[in-house]
Write a protein that holds these residues in place. Structure first.
Motif, PDB file in Angstrom:
ATOM      1  N   PHE A   1     -17.943   9.750   8.041  1.00  0.00           N
ATOM      2  CA  PHE A   1     -17.441   9.242   6.761  1.00  0.00           C
ATOM      3  C   PHE A   1     -18.107   7.910   6.412  1.00  0.00           C
ATOM      4  O   PHE A   1     -18.677   7.236   7.276  1.00  0.00           O
ATOM      5  N   GLN A   2     -17.977   7.531   5.153  1.00  0.00           N
ATOM      6  CA  GLN A   2     -18.540   6.262   4.689  1.00  0.00           C
ATOM      7  C   GLN A   2     -17.503   5.147   4.626  1.00  0.00           C
ATOM      8  O   GLN A   2     -17.823   3.981   4.838  1.00  0.00           O
ATOM      9  N   HIS A   3     -16.261   5.514   4.305  1.00  0.00           N
ATOM     10  CA  HIS A   3     -15.221   4.499   4.143  1.00  0.00           C
ATOM     11  C   HIS A   3     -13.909   4.971   4.772  1.00  0.00           C
ATOM     12  O   HIS A   3     -13.499   6.119   4.593  1.00  0.00           O
ATOM     13  N   LEU A   4     -13.259   4.048   5.474  1.00  0.00           N
ATOM     14  CA  LEU A   4     -11.956   4.277   6.090  1.00  0.00           C
ATOM     15  C   LEU A   4     -10.990   3.232   5.542  1.00  0.00           C
ATOM     16  O   LEU A   4     -11.201   2.031   5.716  1.00  0.00           O
ATOM     17  N   SER A   5      -9.941   3.678   4.895  1.00  0.00           N
ATOM     18  CA  SER A   5      -8.988   2.773   4.265  1.00  0.00           C
ATOM     19  C   SER A   5      -7.832   2.436   5.203  1.00  0.00           C
ATOM     20  O   SER A   5      -7.273   3.321   5.857  1.00  0.00           O
ATOM     21  N   ILE A   6      -7.498   1.151   5.278  1.00  0.00           N
ATOM     22  CA  ILE A   6      -6.295   0.715   5.990  1.00  0.00           C
ATOM     23  C   ILE A   6      -5.625  -0.392   5.181  1.00  0.00           C
ATOM     24  O   ILE A   6      -6.254  -1.026   4.326  1.00  0.00           O
ATOM     25  N   ALA A   7      -4.359  -0.620   5.456  1.00  0.00           N
ATOM     26  CA  ALA A   7      -3.663  -1.746   4.826  1.00  0.00           C
ATOM     27  C   ALA A   7      -3.971  -3.024   5.600  1.00  0.00           C
ATOM     28  O   ALA A   7      -4.326  -2.985   6.779  1.00  0.00           O
ATOM     29  N   ASN A   8      -3.842  -4.146   4.920  1.00  0.00           N
ATOM     30  CA  ASN A   8      -4.069  -5.451   5.534  1.00  0.00           C
ATOM     31  C   ASN A   8      -3.186  -5.615   6.770  1.00  0.00           C
ATOM     32  O   ASN A   8      -1.959  -5.699   6.658  1.00  0.00           O
ATOM     33  N   PRO A   9      -3.767  -5.664   7.961  1.00  0.00           N
ATOM     34  CA  PRO A   9      -2.948  -5.731   9.180  1.00  0.00           C
ATOM     35  C   PRO A   9      -2.162  -7.026   9.334  1.00  0.00           C
ATOM     36  O   PRO A   9      -1.206  -7.089  10.109  1.00  0.00           O
ATOM     37  N   LYS A  10      -2.540  -8.061   8.588  1.00  0.00           N
ATOM     38  CA  LYS A  10      -1.819  -9.331   8.672  1.00  0.00           C
ATOM     39  C   LYS A  10      -0.563  -9.332   7.808  1.00  0.00           C
ATOM     40  O   LYS A  10       0.332 -10.153   8.019  1.00  0.00           O
ATOM     41  N   ALA A  11      -0.504  -8.442   6.836  1.00  0.00           N
ATOM     42  CA  ALA A  11       0.635  -8.413   5.923  1.00  0.00           C
ATOM     43  C   ALA A  11       1.433  -7.122   5.985  1.00  0.00           C
ATOM     44  O   ALA A  11       2.605  -7.100   5.636  1.00  0.00           O
ATOM     45  N   ALA A  12       0.796  -6.040   6.420  1.00  0.00           N
ATOM     46  CA  ALA A  12       1.430  -4.723   6.387  1.00  0.00           C
ATOM     47  C   ALA A  12       1.504  -4.121   7.793  1.00  0.00           C
ATOM     48  O   ALA A  12       0.473  -3.906   8.431  1.00  0.00           O
ATOM     49  N   PRO A  13       2.684  -3.837   8.301  1.00  0.00           N
ATOM     50  CA  PRO A  13       2.823  -3.275   9.642  1.00  0.00           C
ATOM     51  C   PRO A  13       2.069  -1.960   9.852  1.00  0.00           C
ATOM     52  O   PRO A  13       1.595  -1.694  10.957  1.00  0.00           O
ATOM     53  N   TYR A  14       1.948  -1.145   8.809  1.00  0.00           N
ATOM     54  CA  TYR A  14       1.183   0.096   8.960  1.00  0.00           C
ATOM     55  C   TYR A  14      -0.309  -0.202   9.141  1.00  0.00           C
ATOM     56  O   TYR A  14      -1.021   0.547   9.808  1.00  0.00           O
ATOM     57  N   GLY A  15      -0.780  -1.277   8.546  1.00  0.00           N
ATOM     58  CA  GLY A  15      -2.157  -1.691   8.761  1.00  0.00           C
ATOM     59  C   GLY A  15      -2.367  -2.179  10.191  1.00  0.00           C
ATOM     60  O   GLY A  15      -3.384  -1.872  10.817  1.00  0.00           O
ATOM     61  N   LEU A  16      -1.400  -2.915  10.712  1.00  0.00           N
ATOM     62  CA  LEU A  16      -1.472  -3.365  12.101  1.00  0.00           C
ATOM     63  C   LEU A  16      -1.478  -2.165  13.046  1.00  0.00           C
ATOM     64  O   LEU A  16      -2.260  -2.111  14.005  1.00  0.00           O
ATOM     65  N   ALA A  17      -0.628  -1.190  12.762  1.00  0.00           N
ATOM     66  CA  ALA A  17      -0.589   0.016  13.593  1.00  0.00           C
ATOM     67  C   ALA A  17      -1.930   0.745  13.559  1.00  0.00           C
ATOM     68  O   ALA A  17      -2.394   1.256  14.588  1.00  0.00           O
ATOM     69  N   ALA A  18      -2.571   0.775  12.397  1.00  0.00           N
ATOM     70  CA  ALA A  18      -3.880   1.427  12.277  1.00  0.00           C
ATOM     71  C   ALA A  18      -4.908   0.753  13.177  1.00  0.00           C
ATOM     72  O   ALA A  18      -5.704   1.426  13.847  1.00  0.00           O
ATOM     73  N   THR A  19      -4.911  -0.575  13.206  1.00  0.00           N
ATOM     74  CA  THR A  19      -5.868  -1.286  14.063  1.00  0.00           C
ATOM     75  C   THR A  19      -5.568  -1.034  15.538  1.00  0.00           C
ATOM     76  O   THR A  19      -6.483  -0.975  16.359  1.00  0.00           O
ATOM     77  N   GLN A  20      -4.308  -0.872  15.875  1.00  0.00           N
ATOM     78  CA  GLN A  20      -3.944  -0.572  17.257  1.00  0.00           C
ATOM     79  C   GLN A  20      -4.441   0.813  17.671  1.00  0.00           C
ATOM     80  O   GLN A  20      -4.894   1.007  18.810  1.00  0.00           O
ATOM     81  N   VAL A  21      -4.380   1.759  16.749  1.00  0.00           N
ATOM     82  CA  VAL A  21      -4.882   3.108  17.025  1.00  0.00           C
ATOM     83  C   VAL A  21      -6.384   3.075  17.270  1.00  0.00           C
ATOM     84  O   VAL A  21      -6.887   3.658  18.242  1.00  0.00           O
ATOM     85  N   LEU A  22      -7.111   2.392  16.405  1.00  0.00           N
ATOM     86  CA  LEU A  22      -8.563   2.299  16.566  1.00  0.00           C
ATOM     87  C   LEU A  22      -8.932   1.634  17.887  1.00  0.00           C
ATOM     88  O   LEU A  22      -9.870   2.049  18.574  1.00  0.00           O
ATOM     89  N   GLU A  23      -8.185   0.605  18.253  1.00  0.00           N
ATOM     90  CA  GLU A  23      -8.444  -0.100  19.509  1.00  0.00           C
ATOM     91  C   GLU A  23      -8.173   0.815  20.708  1.00  0.00           C
ATOM     92  O   GLU A  23      -8.974   0.875  21.656  1.00  0.00           O
ATOM     93  N   LYS A  24      -7.082   1.542  20.644  1.00  0.00           N
ATOM     94  CA  LYS A  24      -6.707   2.415  21.752  1.00  0.00           C
ATOM     95  C   LYS A  24      -7.706   3.561  21.925  1.00  0.00           C
ATOM     96  O   LYS A  24      -7.951   4.029  23.043  1.00  0.00           O
ATOM     97  N   LEU A  25      -8.286   4.008  20.821  1.00  0.00           N
ATOM     98  CA  LEU A  25      -9.268   5.091  20.874  1.00  0.00           C
ATOM     99  C   LEU A  25     -10.679   4.581  21.162  1.00  0.00           C
ATOM    100  O   LEU A  25     -11.614   5.376  21.284  1.00  0.00           O
ATOM    101  N   GLY A  26     -10.829   3.266  21.236  1.00  0.00           N
ATOM    102  CA  GLY A  26     -12.141   2.681  21.499  1.00  0.00           C
ATOM    103  C   GLY A  26     -13.097   2.786  20.331  1.00  0.00           C
ATOM    104  O   GLY A  26     -14.316   2.838  20.516  1.00  0.00           O
ATOM    105  N   LEU A  27     -12.547   2.767  19.106  1.00  0.00           N
ATOM    106  CA  LEU A  27     -13.373   2.984  17.916  1.00  0.00           C
ATOM    107  C   LEU A  27     -13.480   1.755  17.012  1.00  0.00           C
ATOM    108  O   LEU A  27     -14.098   1.828  15.951  1.00  0.00           O
TER     109      LEU A  27
END
Length: 250
Positions: free
Chosen positions: A127-153
């Motif tokens: 893909f070219q673009h992956l959308s996430i919410a601002n992890p500093k303001a939105a808990p779902y955005g923080l969760a998204a960054t945690q998923v990427l980190e856990k998957l090593g991506l």
């Protein structure tokens, strides 16, 4: 005298006064809970006669606005830490905080068949673009960054991330085609127990911290019967059925 300027709020009058003694309650609602709240609000008015006016946005931004004197009386956050922080700072009605929903994160594309049921599309990195919410303001955005980190991506997809101010904007990037896929709240793409459109991977909860969403009565609502009634209503069976229909846990 210093004047505090608030960020613009989208105030949406959801209900009409149903009784002469009815009260009005001003509610700050996390963006991910927009659709369920609108459905709950309709039943709330019919059953209580109260009027509800809601603003939808990012939990972190609501915290700042509440601290600066915004007129909210009830806060439905996208996490449990922000209401707890307000409670510890003396800005809530003590004892009113409770978890009204546990959120589910989903990797979603508006295109049918684009996202597989195991999320392999992330690892394939086509893909070219992956959308996430601002992890500093939105808990779902923080969760998204945690998923990427856990998957090593994290490093692999860093240059492809487009960040929305909140989960609604993250969803809009995908729904309009500006991003092929993105991490959204399952409630945004799920209704009546099934995916409403596109394709999605429901992210296993062990890949991120639990998204416990707490509600609390704020200081300005401590003497408002409508605020008290709303929190009791959120604990009831009608609200529970709606919440679960949008993919949340209780």
């Amino acid at each position: 005298m210093r004047l505090t300027r608030f960020a613009p709020l989208l105030l949406i009058p959801l209900l009409a006064i149903g009784a002469a003694q009815a009260e009005e309650v001003q509610v700050a609602v996390a963006s991910n809970f927009t659709a369920p709240m609108q459905a709950i609000a309709s039943d709330f008015e019919k059953d209580t006669g109260h009027k509800l006016t809601a603003a939808f946005g990012a939990t972190g931004q609501f915290y700042t606005q509440i601290k600066n004197g915004a007129p909210f009386e009830v806060f439905l956050a996208a996490d449990d830490t922000t209401p707890a922080r307000l409670e510890s700072e003396g800005d809530t009605l003590k004892g009113s905080r409770f978890t009204y929903a546990i959120g589910t994160l989903a990797l979603w594309s508006a295109k049918a068949g684009y996202v597989d049921s195991e999320g392999q599309v992330l690892r394939e990195n086509g893909f070219q673009h992956l959308s996430i919410a601002n992890p500093k303001a939105a808990p779902y955005g923080l969760a998204a960054t945690q998923v990427l980190e856990k998957l090593g991506l994290t490093a692999q997809v860093k240059s492809k991330i487009v960040e929305g101010q909140n989960i609604t904007q993250a969803y809009q990037f995908v729904s309009t085609g500006n991003a092929e896929l993105g991490f959204v709240a399952l409630s945004q793409v799920y209704k009546d127990g099934k995916l409403a459109s596109g394709s999605a991977w429901i992210v296993p909860p062990e890949l991120h911290d639990p998204i416990k969403q707490d509600a609390v009565i704020l200081g300005k609502g401590r003497d408002n019967p409508a605020a008290l009634a709303l929190l009791e209503y959120l604990k009831g069976p009608k609200a529970a059925a709606i919440i679960q229909a949008y993919g949340y846990q209780r």
